[in-house]
Design a protein around this motif. Sequence first.
Motif, PDB file in Angstrom:
ATOM      1  N   GLU A  95       0.832  -1.207   0.000  1.00  0.00           N
ATOM      2  CA  GLU A  95       0.000   0.000   0.000  1.00  0.00           C
ATOM      3  C   GLU A  95       0.863   1.251   0.000  1.00  0.00           C
ATOM      4  OE1 GLU A  95      -3.731   1.960   2.517  1.00  0.00           O
ATOM      5  OE2 GLU A  95      -2.664   0.220   3.298  1.00  0.00           O
ATOM      6  N   ASP A  96       1.952   1.229   0.775  1.00  0.00           N
ATOM      7  CA  ASP A  96       2.849   2.376   0.856  1.00  0.00           C
ATOM      8  C   ASP A  96       3.516   2.686  -0.481  1.00  0.00           C
ATOM      9  OD1 ASP A  96       2.265   2.725   3.523  1.00  0.00           O
ATOM     10  OD2 ASP A  96       4.062   1.696   4.255  1.00  0.00           O
ATOM     11  N   VAL A  97       3.748   1.660  -1.294  1.00  0.00           N
ATOM     12  CA  VAL A  97       4.437   1.883  -2.567  1.00  0.00           C
ATOM     13  C   VAL A  97       3.473   1.988  -3.737  1.00  0.00           C
ATOM     14  CG1 VAL A  97       6.560   0.806  -1.772  1.00  0.00           C
ATOM     15  CG2 VAL A  97       4.869  -0.599  -2.963  1.00  0.00           C
ATOM     16  N   GLY A  98       2.174   2.199  -3.460  1.00  0.00           N
ATOM     17  CA  GLY A  98       1.253   2.561  -4.524  1.00  0.00           C
ATOM     18  C   GLY A  98       0.243   1.526  -4.951  1.00  0.00           C
ATOM     19  N   TRP A  99       0.247   0.340  -4.352  1.00  0.00           N
ATOM     20  CA  TRP A  99      -0.736  -0.676  -4.711  1.00  0.00           C
ATOM     21  C   TRP A  99      -2.059  -0.395  -3.998  1.00  0.00           C
ATOM     22  CZ3 TRP A  99       0.212  -5.555  -7.372  1.00  0.00           C
ATOM     23  CH2 TRP A  99       1.512  -5.669  -7.881  1.00  0.00           C
ATOM     24  N   GLU A 100      -3.152  -0.783  -4.638  1.00  0.00           N
ATOM     25  CA  GLU A 100      -4.441  -0.812  -3.956  1.00  0.00           C
ATOM     26  C   GLU A 100      -4.529  -2.157  -3.256  1.00  0.00           C
ATOM     27  OE1 GLU A 100      -9.259  -0.548  -4.932  1.00  0.00           O
ATOM     28  OE2 GLU A 100      -7.783  -0.491  -6.549  1.00  0.00           O
ATOM     29  N   THR A 101      -4.743  -2.163  -1.956  1.00  0.00           N
ATOM     30  CA  THR A 101      -4.679  -3.414  -1.200  1.00  0.00           C
ATOM     31  C   THR A 101      -5.997  -3.726  -0.506  1.00  0.00           C
ATOM     32  OG1 THR A 101      -3.850  -2.310   0.803  1.00  0.00           O
ATOM     33  CG2 THR A 101      -2.208  -3.091  -0.789  1.00  0.00           C
ATOM     34  N   ILE A 102      -6.327  -5.011  -0.488  1.00  0.00           N
ATOM     35  CA  ILE A 102      -7.492  -5.511   0.251  1.00  0.00           C
ATOM     36  C   ILE A 102      -7.051  -6.781   0.959  1.00  0.00           C
ATOM     37  CG2 ILE A 102      -9.897  -6.244   0.139  1.00  0.00           C
ATOM     38  CD1 ILE A 102     -10.139  -4.885  -2.559  1.00  0.00           C
ATOM     39  N   ASP A 103      -7.150  -6.807   2.272  1.00  0.00           N
ATOM     40  CA  ASP A 103      -6.740  -7.983   3.024  1.00  0.00           C
ATOM     41  C   ASP A 103      -7.968  -8.771   3.462  1.00  0.00           C
ATOM     42  OD1 ASP A 103      -5.075  -9.791   4.157  1.00  0.00           O
ATOM     43  OD2 ASP A 103      -4.456  -8.540   5.846  1.00  0.00           O
ATOM     44  N   ASN A 104      -7.827 -10.091   3.491  1.00  0.00           N
ATOM     45  CA  ASN A 104      -8.901 -10.998   3.914  1.00  0.00           C
ATOM     46  C   ASN A 104     -10.200 -10.760   3.140  1.00  0.00           C
ATOM     47  OD1 ASN A 104      -7.304 -12.312   5.876  1.00  0.00           O
ATOM     48  ND2 ASN A 104      -7.651 -10.629   7.305  1.00  0.00           N
ATOM     49  N   PHE A 105     -10.064 -10.567   1.838  1.00  0.00           N
ATOM     50  CA  PHE A 105     -11.224 -10.362   0.975  1.00  0.00           C
ATOM     51  C   PHE A 105     -11.961 -11.685   0.801  1.00  0.00           C
ATOM     52  CE2 PHE A 105     -13.259  -9.849  -3.214  1.00  0.00           C
ATOM     53  CZ  PHE A 105     -13.910  -8.648  -3.011  1.00  0.00           C
ATOM     54  N   PRO A 106     -13.305 -11.709   0.918  1.00  0.00           N
ATOM     55  CA  PRO A 106     -14.056 -12.968   0.751  1.00  0.00           C
ATOM     56  C   PRO A 106     -13.756 -13.616  -0.603  1.00  0.00           C
ATOM     57  CG  PRO A 106     -15.465 -11.246   1.638  1.00  0.00           C
ATOM     58  CD  PRO A 106     -14.177 -10.579   1.246  1.00  0.00           C
ATOM     59  N   LEU A 107     -13.282 -14.839  -0.574  1.00  0.00           N
ATOM     60  CA  LEU A 107     -12.805 -15.472  -1.797  1.00  0.00           C
ATOM     61  C   LEU A 107     -13.913 -15.726  -2.807  1.00  0.00           C
ATOM     62  CD1 LEU A 107     -10.200 -17.951  -0.287  1.00  0.00           C
ATOM     63  CD2 LEU A 107      -9.843 -15.696  -1.254  1.00  0.00           C
ATOM     64  N   ARG A 108     -15.135 -15.852  -2.335  1.00  0.00           N
ATOM     65  CA  ARG A 108     -16.225 -16.076  -3.277  1.00  0.00           C
ATOM     66  C   ARG A 108     -16.467 -14.859  -4.166  1.00  0.00           C
ATOM     67  NH1 ARG A 108     -18.635 -14.693   1.518  1.00  0.00           N
ATOM     68  NH2 ARG A 108     -20.248 -13.088   1.426  1.00  0.00           N
ATOM     69  N   LEU A 109     -15.931 -13.689  -3.743  1.00  0.00           N
ATOM     70  CA  LEU A 109     -16.129 -12.458  -4.509  1.00  0.00           C
ATOM     71  C   LEU A 109     -14.926 -12.089  -5.362  1.00  0.00           C
ATOM     72  CD1 LEU A 109     -17.810 -10.269  -1.731  1.00  0.00           C
ATOM     73  CD2 LEU A 109     -18.934 -11.647  -3.490  1.00  0.00           C
ATOM     74  N   VAL A 110     -13.846 -12.878  -5.283  1.00  0.00           N
ATOM     75  CA  VAL A 110     -12.632 -12.525  -6.003  1.00  0.00           C
ATOM     76  C   VAL A 110     -12.870 -12.453  -7.502  1.00  0.00           C
ATOM     77  CG1 VAL A 110     -10.346 -13.350  -6.664  1.00  0.00           C
ATOM     78  CG2 VAL A 110     -11.022 -13.369  -4.272  1.00  0.00           C
ATOM     79  N   GLU A 111     -13.538 -13.461  -8.047  1.00  0.00           N
ATOM     80  CA  GLU A 111     -13.765 -13.488  -9.492  1.00  0.00           C
ATOM     81  C   GLU A 111     -14.583 -12.274  -9.942  1.00  0.00           C
ATOM     82  OE1 GLU A 111     -15.178 -16.717 -12.887  1.00  0.00           O
ATOM     83  OE2 GLU A 111     -15.181 -17.237 -10.750  1.00  0.00           O
ATOM     84  N   ARG A 112     -15.606 -11.930  -9.154  1.00  0.00           N
ATOM     85  CA  ARG A 112     -16.427 -10.769  -9.497  1.00  0.00           C
ATOM     86  C   ARG A 112     -15.607  -9.484  -9.429  1.00  0.00           C
ATOM     87  NH1 ARG A 112     -21.631  -9.927  -5.869  1.00  0.00           N
ATOM     88  NH2 ARG A 112     -21.766 -12.152  -6.410  1.00  0.00           N
ATOM     89  N   PHE A 128       8.493  -5.079  -5.544  1.00  0.00           N
ATOM     90  CA  PHE A 128       7.181  -4.670  -6.026  1.00  0.00           C
ATOM     91  C   PHE A 128       6.954  -3.160  -6.047  1.00  0.00           C
ATOM     92  CE2 PHE A 128       6.710  -8.899  -4.117  1.00  0.00           C
ATOM     93  CZ  PHE A 128       6.224  -9.600  -5.220  1.00  0.00           C
ATOM     94  N   GLU A 129       7.979  -2.375  -5.800  1.00  0.00           N
ATOM     95  CA  GLU A 129       7.795  -0.925  -5.819  1.00  0.00           C
ATOM     96  C   GLU A 129       7.451  -0.448  -7.219  1.00  0.00           C
ATOM     97  OE1 GLU A 129       9.875   2.076  -3.091  1.00  0.00           O
ATOM     98  OE2 GLU A 129      11.138   1.980  -4.871  1.00  0.00           O
TER      99      GLU A 129
END
Length: 316
Positions: free
Chosen positions: A28-45, A164-165
Amino acid sequence: MVSQSAKRVLLVTGLSGAGKSTAIKTLEDVGWETIDNFPLRLVERLLKTPPSSSRENNDPPLALGFDSRTRGFNPDTLIGRIKKLQESENFLISTLFLDCAGGEIERRYAETRRRHPLAQDRPAAEGIAMERSQLEPFRRWADHVIDTTGLSANALEKEVRQQFELEGSGTTTVTITSFGFSRGLPNNIDLLFDVRFLANPFWEPELKLMTGLDAPVAEYIAKDPSYHEALTKIEDLLKFLLPKYQAAGKAYVNIGIGCTGGRHRSVHVAETLSKNLRKARFSPTVSHRNLTSRPMDALESMSQNSASKIDENKGI
């Protein structure tokens, strides 16, 4: 073939206690949009949300954090879904796996006095072994593996930054602030330089109402025998330190240049240093806190009297 507008996605997983939270925060600090513990059933969507078609409107790459605690976690099912998404031209998907020796994970949980998420009522070693077995498909499949066994949190952060920067995201913001000691110190100064040893233009009647931005004042200060050597040493120190701060991931470096009233010497030195640092490919922002303050004999005299008392105490 992956499209040039394909959205970059990084899946971040690994053993509990191996440093996933640190990795996500660093991304997140180096510019990525981050989501932690995102419900896996919604990943594809989530991933099928159409990426921007305009290259001028660059969406930040996406990092998704998950582990065995994430709802709907099933490595084989999730890997199968992601493989299908990888066949699309709209996504560039890779995986980061954070590994760590079991004994080190046990030590970390013991130090924090927390229970391993899969060992609430059993020894931590059993939970670690169970989780390692569950995550093994991801470790084999991962594009990037970082073993954090011998890494501190700072060392892991540095490793993630190196890998990953994003371009331009790691640049440290440098601010140079001139100020007057007689009007108090500025807040949040990282490096402080006192230039009150230089000849003071305030006591020259024709220069008193001018500032360090005026050429006559600059010429007067530059005639001080200590001027050029002092500025060279300060400049060399900053050229040495600033890349070190950037490599360490420090987002902001605030440099304070102080004289007595903050209108002459500190202003000129701040401007000169900023110009020289720009030539060295740094991009400092310059702020003059007391430039518009009213010149006051009392403040300048107070500083002189203090210096005289110090000299008297030394027997000079």
